[in-house]
Design a protein around this motif. Structure first.
Motif, PDB file in Angstrom:
ATOM      1  N   VAL A 169       0.833  -1.192   0.000  1.00 31.15           N
ATOM      2  CA  VAL A 169       0.000   0.000   0.000  1.00 31.15           C
ATOM      3  C   VAL A 169       0.873   1.249   0.000  1.00 31.15           C
ATOM      4  O   VAL A 169       0.641   2.200  -0.757  1.00 31.15           O
ATOM      5  CB  VAL A 169      -0.964  -0.002   1.208  1.00 31.15           C
ATOM      6  CG1 VAL A 169      -1.636   1.364   1.370  1.00 31.15           C
ATOM      7  CG2 VAL A 169      -2.020  -1.090   1.040  1.00 31.15           C
ATOM      8  N   GLN A 170       1.916   1.262   0.828  1.00 32.63           N
ATOM      9  CA  GLN A 170       2.824   2.404   0.895  1.00 32.63           C
ATOM     10  C   GLN A 170       3.541   2.605  -0.442  1.00 32.63           C
ATOM     11  O   GLN A 170       3.747   3.750  -0.884  1.00 32.63           O
ATOM     12  CB  GLN A 170       3.830   2.200   2.018  1.00 32.63           C
ATOM     13  CG  GLN A 170       4.770   3.383   2.218  1.00 32.63           C
ATOM     14  CD  GLN A 170       5.756   3.141   3.348  1.00 32.63           C
ATOM     15  OE1 GLN A 170       6.189   2.024   3.593  1.00 32.63           O
ATOM     16  NE2 GLN A 170       6.113   4.202   4.053  1.00 32.63           N
ATOM     17  N   LEU A 171       3.928   1.520  -1.093  1.00 32.86           N
ATOM     18  CA  LEU A 171       4.586   1.619  -2.392  1.00 32.86           C
ATOM     19  C   LEU A 171       3.692   2.344  -3.395  1.00 32.86           C
ATOM     20  O   LEU A 171       4.139   3.247  -4.114  1.00 32.86           O
ATOM     21  CB  LEU A 171       4.937   0.222  -2.911  1.00 32.86           C
ATOM     22  CG  LEU A 171       5.476   0.137  -4.351  1.00 32.86           C
ATOM     23  CD1 LEU A 171       6.801   0.871  -4.474  1.00 32.86           C
ATOM     24  CD2 LEU A 171       5.619  -1.320  -4.788  1.00 32.86           C
ATOM     25  N   ALA A 172       2.415   1.990  -3.433  1.00 25.03           N
ATOM     26  CA  ALA A 172       1.498   2.619  -4.386  1.00 25.03           C
ATOM     27  C   ALA A 172       1.207   4.066  -4.022  1.00 25.03           C
ATOM     28  O   ALA A 172       1.086   4.921  -4.903  1.00 25.03           O
ATOM     29  CB  ALA A 172       0.203   1.827  -4.467  1.00 25.03           C
ATOM     30  N   GLU A 173       1.087   4.372  -2.742  1.00 28.32           N
ATOM     31  CA  GLU A 173       0.768   5.734  -2.324  1.00 28.32           C
ATOM     32  C   GLU A 173       1.933   6.699  -2.495  1.00 28.32           C
ATOM     33  O   GLU A 173       1.730   7.880  -2.780  1.00 28.32           O
ATOM     34  CB  GLU A 173       0.312   5.736  -0.865  1.00 28.32           C
ATOM     35  CG  GLU A 173      -1.043   5.079  -0.642  1.00 28.32           C
ATOM     36  CD  GLU A 173      -1.457   5.074   0.812  1.00 28.32           C
ATOM     37  OE1 GLU A 173      -2.662   4.993   1.080  1.00 28.32           O
ATOM     38  OE2 GLU A 173      -0.560   5.125   1.685  1.00 28.32           O
ATOM     39  N   GLN A 174       3.159   6.204  -2.352  1.00 31.88           N
ATOM     40  CA  GLN A 174       4.316   7.090  -2.361  1.00 31.88           C
ATOM     41  C   GLN A 174       5.133   7.029  -3.648  1.00 31.88           C
ATOM     42  O   GLN A 174       5.878   7.976  -3.945  1.00 31.88           O
ATOM     43  CB  GLN A 174       5.219   6.767  -1.164  1.00 31.88           C
ATOM     44  CG  GLN A 174       4.552   7.004   0.176  1.00 31.88           C
ATOM     45  CD  GLN A 174       5.481   6.742   1.354  1.00 31.88           C
ATOM     46  OE1 GLN A 174       6.656   6.433   1.175  1.00 31.88           O
ATOM     47  NE2 GLN A 174       4.951   6.861   2.554  1.00 31.88           N
ATOM     48  N   SER A 175       5.018   5.941  -4.406  1.00 33.12           N
ATOM     49  CA  SER A 175       5.886   5.774  -5.582  1.00 33.12           C
ATOM     50  C   SER A 175       5.095   5.400  -6.830  1.00 33.12           C
ATOM     51  O   SER A 175       5.586   4.674  -7.687  1.00 33.12           O
ATOM     52  CB  SER A 175       6.944   4.689  -5.293  1.00 33.12           C
ATOM     53  OG  SER A 175       7.727   5.021  -4.161  1.00 33.12           O
ATOM     54  N   TYR A 176       3.863   5.898  -6.943  1.00 29.37           N
ATOM     55  CA  TYR A 176       3.031   5.546  -8.086  1.00 29.37           C
ATOM     56  C   TYR A 176       3.578   6.167  -9.371  1.00 29.37           C
ATOM     57  O   TYR A 176       4.211   7.219  -9.362  1.00 29.37           O
ATOM     58  CB  TYR A 176       1.581   5.982  -7.852  1.00 29.37           C
ATOM     59  CG  TYR A 176       1.387   7.454  -7.571  1.00 29.37           C
ATOM     60  CD1 TYR A 176       1.304   8.370  -8.614  1.00 29.37           C
ATOM     61  CD2 TYR A 176       1.277   7.925  -6.276  1.00 29.37           C
ATOM     62  CE1 TYR A 176       1.118   9.717  -8.373  1.00 29.37           C
ATOM     63  CE2 TYR A 176       1.095   9.272  -6.016  1.00 29.37           C
ATOM     64  CZ  TYR A 176       1.014  10.164  -7.064  1.00 29.37           C
ATOM     65  OH  TYR A 176       0.833  11.503  -6.815  1.00 29.37           O
ATOM     66  N   ASN A 177       3.302   5.486 -10.488  1.00 31.17           N
ATOM     67  CA  ASN A 177       3.665   6.032 -11.798  1.00 31.17           C
ATOM     68  C   ASN A 177       2.434   6.271 -12.674  1.00 31.17           C
ATOM     69  O   ASN A 177       2.566   6.602 -13.858  1.00 31.17           O
ATOM     70  CB  ASN A 177       4.667   5.127 -12.517  1.00 31.17           C
ATOM     71  CG  ASN A 177       4.080   3.781 -12.906  1.00 31.17           C
ATOM     72  OD1 ASN A 177       2.930   3.465 -12.591  1.00 31.17           O
ATOM     73  ND2 ASN A 177       4.879   2.965 -13.587  1.00 31.17           N
ATOM     74  N   SER A 178       1.251   6.098 -12.091  1.00 31.43           N
ATOM     75  CA  SER A 178       0.004   6.297 -12.825  1.00 31.43           C
ATOM     76  C   SER A 178      -1.135   6.319 -11.809  1.00 31.43           C
ATOM     77  O   SER A 178      -0.915   6.195 -10.599  1.00 31.43           O
ATOM     78  CB  SER A 178      -0.207   5.168 -13.852  1.00 31.43           C
ATOM     79  OG  SER A 178      -0.130   3.897 -13.206  1.00 31.43           O
ATOM     80  N   GLY A 179      -2.352   6.464 -12.302  1.00 28.98           N
ATOM     81  CA  GLY A 179      -3.506   6.490 -11.411  1.00 28.98           C
ATOM     82  C   GLY A 179      -4.474   7.591 -11.808  1.00 28.98           C
ATOM     83  O   GLY A 179      -4.201   8.407 -12.701  1.00 28.98           O
ATOM     84  N   ILE A 180      -5.627   7.627 -11.141  1.00 28.58           N
ATOM     85  CA  ILE A 180      -6.671   8.587 -11.501  1.00 28.58           C
ATOM     86  C   ILE A 180      -7.255   9.237 -10.257  1.00 28.58           C
ATOM     87  O   ILE A 180      -7.221   8.676  -9.159  1.00 28.58           O
ATOM     88  CB  ILE A 180      -7.817   7.918 -12.284  1.00 28.58           C
ATOM     89  CG1 ILE A 180      -8.439   6.768 -11.453  1.00 28.58           C
ATOM     90  CG2 ILE A 180      -7.352   7.436 -13.631  1.00 28.58           C
ATOM     91  CD1 ILE A 180      -9.775   6.304 -11.957  1.00 28.58           C
ATOM     92  N   PHE A 181      -7.806  10.437 -10.466  1.00 24.70           N
ATOM     93  CA  PHE A 181      -8.647  11.092  -9.476  1.00 24.70           C
ATOM     94  C   PHE A 181      -9.975  11.389 -10.154  1.00 24.70           C
ATOM     95  O   PHE A 181     -10.012  12.080 -11.184  1.00 24.70           O
ATOM     96  CB  PHE A 181      -8.011  12.383  -8.975  1.00 24.70           C
ATOM     97  CG  PHE A 181      -8.907  13.166  -8.049  1.00 24.70           C
ATOM     98  CD1 PHE A 181      -9.103  12.753  -6.749  1.00 24.70           C
ATOM     99  CD2 PHE A 181      -9.558  14.307  -8.495  1.00 24.70           C
ATOM    100  CE1 PHE A 181      -9.938  13.467  -5.894  1.00 24.70           C
ATOM    101  CE2 PHE A 181     -10.379  15.037  -7.652  1.00 24.70           C
ATOM    102  CZ  PHE A 181     -10.573  14.615  -6.349  1.00 24.70           C
ATOM    103  N   ILE A 182     -11.067  10.834  -9.621  1.00 24.76           N
ATOM    104  CA  ILE A 182     -12.397  11.051 -10.178  1.00 24.76           C
ATOM    105  C   ILE A 182     -13.270  11.677  -9.107  1.00 24.76           C
ATOM    106  O   ILE A 182     -13.307  11.214  -7.961  1.00 24.76           O
ATOM    107  CB  ILE A 182     -13.047   9.730 -10.641  1.00 24.76           C
ATOM    108  CG1 ILE A 182     -12.209   9.064 -11.739  1.00 24.76           C
ATOM    109  CG2 ILE A 182     -14.466   9.982 -11.151  1.00 24.76           C
ATOM    110  CD1 ILE A 182     -12.758   7.718 -12.186  1.00 24.76           C
ATOM    111  N   GLN A 183     -13.999  12.715  -9.500  1.00 25.51           N
ATOM    112  CA  GLN A 183     -14.933  13.387  -8.598  1.00 25.51           C
ATOM    113  C   GLN A 183     -16.274  13.533  -9.323  1.00 25.51           C
ATOM    114  O   GLN A 183     -16.341  14.064 -10.432  1.00 25.51           O
ATOM    115  CB  GLN A 183     -14.392  14.754  -8.200  1.00 25.51           C
ATOM    116  CG  GLN A 183     -15.191  15.453  -7.119  1.00 25.51           C
ATOM    117  CD  GLN A 183     -14.551  16.789  -6.759  1.00 25.51           C
ATOM    118  OE1 GLN A 183     -14.481  17.694  -7.596  1.00 25.51           O
ATOM    119  NE2 GLN A 183     -14.073  16.906  -5.538  1.00 25.51           N
ATOM    120  N   VAL A 184     -17.333  13.034  -8.686  1.00 27.31           N
ATOM    121  CA  VAL A 184     -18.670  13.075  -9.284  1.00 27.31           C
ATOM    122  C   VAL A 184     -19.551  13.975  -8.422  1.00 27.31           C
ATOM    123  O   VAL A 184     -19.663  13.751  -7.216  1.00 27.31           O
ATOM    124  CB  VAL A 184     -19.278  11.657  -9.380  1.00 27.31           C
ATOM    125  CG1 VAL A 184     -20.639  11.719 -10.058  1.00 27.31           C
ATOM    126  CG2 VAL A 184     -18.346  10.728 -10.148  1.00 27.31           C
TER     127      VAL A 184
END
Length: 211
Positions: free
Chosen positions: A93-108
């Motif tokens: 979990v820490q790896l993804a939160e701190q060292s991500y190389n992609s991802g999305i933010f969606i707000q509806v």
């Protein structure tokens, strides 16, 4: 998962990690409490180079690629700062939160219902063998949305995926989240999802393991 692996010449080390610990531990001699992943090397994590965001975002919804400049709004700030255990393991979990190389933010926004799903597609290959995605999905009151994550890889690549998705579903909202895993060969896939739901909110989760 294999005993020791280096992914695409990239590197941070995840060593002797226990993953997928079940909430109610059983007797250890049954060997079903956790799975061990030893010595995965990931260094100098590059950006994921291919387009992966759906170009057809439903009107009224807001979506952009994850980046460190995004600020949590007052609705979710409390949850973002919560230090709760969830997912594959603390380390992943820490790896993804701190060292991500992609991802999305969606707000509806409130009272908005999307007629078509949002599609997020990752195709891993020799140029992009690594996907570490950090995702935040925020639904305001009485809204609804379907999001499909599709992870696939080329036949000749041992790819690596590690993702975290945090869902904030406010009162009366409905989120359908579908995760399709089509990774080939000796590829490794880790996915951690947590949802915080208001009164009457629903989060429906479907996972299809095809690879």
């Amino acid at each position: 998962a294999r005993g020791k692996q280096r992914i695409g010449g990239i590197g941070m080390k995840v060593q002797n990690s226990s993953v997928n610990t079940i909430p109610a531990l059983t007797w250890r001699w049954l060997n079903v409490n956790e799975a061990n992943v030893n010595g995965i090397d990931i260094a100098d994590i590059p950006e994921y180079g291919k387009p992966y965001l759906d170009a057809n975002v439903p009107g009224g919804a807001y979506m952009k690629g994850m980046n460190r400049g995004l600020e949590a709004d007052d609705n979710i700030r409390y949850f973002v700062n919560k230090n709760e255990k969830f997912g594959v393991s603390d380390e992943y979990v820490q790896l993804a939160e701190q060292s991500y190389n992609s991802g999305i933010f969606i707000q509806v926004p409130s009272n908005f219902s999307a007629e078509s799903p949002v599609m997020i597609r990752y195709q891993m290959d020799g140029d992009d063998p690594l996907v570490i995605d950090d995702n935040i999905i925020e639904l305001h009151e009485n809204s609804s949305l379907t999001v499909v994550f599709d992870y696939s890889s080329a036949d000749d690549v041992d790819a690596f995926h590690n993702g975290v998705t945090k869902i904030y579903a406010m009162d009366g909202s409905v989120l359908n989240i579908i995760v399709v895993q089509r990774m080939k060969g000796e590829s490794l896939n880790f996915n951690s999802i947590v949802s915080y739901q208001g009164r009457g909110a629903k989060v429906n989760y479907v996972q299809a393991e095809i690879g």
